[in-house]
Design a protein around this motif. Sequence first.
Motif, PDB file in Angstrom:
ATOM      1  N   GLU A 196      31.102 104.755  26.069  1.00 30.09           N
ATOM      2  CA  GLU A 196      31.748 103.812  26.984  1.00 30.09           C
ATOM      3  C   GLU A 196      32.253 104.516  28.231  1.00 30.09           C
TER       4      GLU A 196
ATOM      5  N   ALA B 291      27.483  99.413  26.537  1.00 25.32           N
ATOM      6  CA  ALA B 291      27.668  99.076  27.948  1.00 25.32           C
ATOM      7  C   ALA B 291      28.369  97.735  28.113  1.00 25.32           C
TER       8      ALA B 291
ATOM      9  N   ARG C 199      32.291  97.479  36.058  1.00 27.35           N
ATOM     10  CA  ARG C 199      30.881  97.124  35.861  1.00 27.35           C
ATOM     11  C   ARG C 199      30.708  95.633  35.653  1.00 27.35           C
TER      12      ARG C 199
ATOM     13  N   SER D   6      30.840 107.059  29.644  1.00 30.31           N
ATOM     14  CA  SER D   6      29.678 107.307  30.496  1.00 30.31           C
ATOM     15  C   SER D   6      29.339 106.075  31.319  1.00 30.31           C
ATOM     16  N   SER D   7      29.434 104.902  30.715  1.00 31.76           N
ATOM     17  CA  SER D   7      29.172 103.666  31.451  1.00 31.76           C
ATOM     18  C   SER D   7      30.239 103.421  32.508  1.00 31.76           C
TER      19      SER D   7
ATOM     20  N   HIS E  16      20.113 107.220  35.227  1.00 23.02           N
ATOM     21  CA  HIS E  16      20.797 107.186  33.932  1.00 23.02           C
ATOM     22  C   HIS E  16      19.916 106.547  32.866  1.00 23.02           C
ATOM     23  N   GLN E  17      19.218 105.489  33.217  1.00 24.74           N
ATOM     24  CA  GLN E  17      18.330 104.845  32.247  1.00 24.74           C
ATOM     25  C   GLN E  17      17.160 105.741  31.877  1.00 24.74           C
TER      26      GLN E  17
ATOM     27  N   HIS F  27      20.970  98.090  32.347  1.00 25.11           N
ATOM     28  CA  HIS F  27      22.081  98.924  31.900  1.00 25.11           C
ATOM     29  C   HIS F  27      22.928  98.206  30.855  1.00 25.11           C
TER      30      HIS F  27
ATOM     31  N   TRP G 181      23.718 109.367  23.340  1.00 27.45           N
ATOM     32  CA  TRP G 181      24.717 109.590  24.386  1.00 27.45           C
ATOM     33  C   TRP G 181      25.166 111.049  24.437  1.00 27.45           C
TER      34      TRP G 181
END
Length: 654
Positions: A528, A591, A611, A530-531, A373-374, A585, A483
């Motif tokens: 948000e 995030a 998370r 996606s995180s 993802h990063q 992240h 994003w």
Amino acid sequence: MFSIKQNCWFIKKVVIWRAMASIAWSVLLLLVTTAVFVLLSRFSLFHPIQWISECTSLLTASSTIFSLVVLCGVVLMIGFFNLEFYTLVPSIRCSRMALLGTVLHPRQCVHSLVYCTMGMLVMWCASVIIGGRYSTLGTPCRQSESDEFVTCLNEYHLFLLLAGAFMGYSHSFLGVVQNMYYVSFQPIQQYKYPRFKGCLPAVVKCSVIQSLYSARNFAALYFFFGYVPKTWIASTLNLQIDSSLQPLDSLTGLLDFSLLYHLAISGTFLYLTWYLTVLLFRIYVTEAYSFPVQSTFTEDAEQCLPKVLSEKNTSVMKFLALQDLALLSQHSPSRRLEVFSLSQPGGHPHNWNAISKECLSLLTELTQRLVAHQDAVASNGRVKSQSASSDTRSACSSSSVMSGTEDIPETPRLSVPLRTPGSVFKSSVGGAHSALTAPFTPDVDSPFSSPVIRRLVGQQEPQSPWFGTVQSPHVMRRGPKLWSASTESQTNGSPLAFPATVPSPPAANQKPSFLTQWMQNRREQLPEASSQALFADSQAHIWALQGLSHLVAASFSEDQFGVVQTTLPSILSCLVVLLEAVDRHFKLPHASSKPARTICSMGDSTYKTLRFALRAALKTAIYKITTTFGEHLNAVNISSEHRKRLQQFLEFKE
């Protein structure tokens, strides 16, 4: 074949029996809620004795008993839907188009239709119990011309039936939006009765609030469109419309306090019956289960903790096994000794090897997911070298080589774009299209799926005008979005790839259509969400962290054979690498933003903060190990970078 039969029997014993127990209690509680509904429907403040006598006779009437039988059938159907559609990994729609595609999916349409039918059944039972002007759909009336008695449409009964269908659809729709079928495990274990007692006031409050909202929305809808179903049903059933009565699709007809009161309490009864069934199912399914660490008999080996942890097909059993691992590592010294024991004959630490291997595999998979993802965010639409991610991916395995142990099998990196929530669960527990996550994930490969559905969920066809990049000057002018949904990546297991060149804009006189711009805006991802999707299954990783850290800490004094010391370098390296990936992240936009708290909802929103819980559990796990071993960690064979990071924990600077 023998293993599959054993697993199926084990699943039936644990999961299905728990679901049946929750349904049985829901049926028993239905008697209580029905009695309360009878008392409220016949409430009379100035005639209390008459009120109690009428309620007593109504509870023993044949119509009420028949209504209870119908309601029991509805509860059984709700329990079946809970068992069929529950999921331990929430389906998070990362874009508005993905949510729309889920709502329009054929399976979801059938689900909504069934709930509309069950809502009408519940409202029919409620109208029969209330009696009076709500009892039947047809009522005798006198014609004004011929002065004869004919059968007319009872609009009050029809009003409640349509309200039940509306509430049923609202419940089905909110089940998708609020992830109502998501079942989360509580961080602090409670017995079933205290947990039910603590959740009951919130369930009653949610039922009342949702009933009031639904009653308001349905009244407004019936005011504008109530004439259509009323005339259609009257003509279909050959019923007359009594012109002497005030129609309910008018302002004066809806301003009836008795009608609105019975609508509100009937809706509360409907939602409370359904919500209690959902609550009991969650309580029973998430109850802790104790797995044997090792078995004397061969036929029971499939039910042991190390074997269940390595299971790839049954997500609920794996979650229960990880939960049991976290509990035994903290509260069961005798079972910890079984984990540290050696096999006889042979003297091999099979139990510890299987448990640590599976936990490290889960943590490594999460690390690779975060790194992928990063990389996607860092590239931001351009090709990026994979050297950095390759170094991070091989950190755990290199530490294993230095310690002389076997490498942990690596999970293949994700090769699908980060567009839908299923993409981040492709290699995690349960799978993207497993039986647990499938109910609300559009099945684009289904024969019922149309090209429109494929476009809604993001799957493009080569001959489609949406294939590739949208060549719009308006889209190009806005520049790359951090994003935004990524382009189609390779499907052969390679890392995420992005186009190196941007298509040239069309001619100046060619303007994009309104539909083109609308589709592009709807397909942009929510940052948000996606995180949240990346950490949607992190409860399993939290238990793996807790189990590993407490077992490693306990091994300092309980491990008589030193079985943990051989894997300690790989455990420390994986924890540090995961911590670095999590820290990176949380430096991404949105995030670290915490989600807004919902006022009242039966949908479990704990996944939105997983998370943060994972980051806290990860640091707690490292602190647990460093405070136990102290300066002895200097003798562990790990890299200098990881040793420097662990030194921060030894000095309590993290």
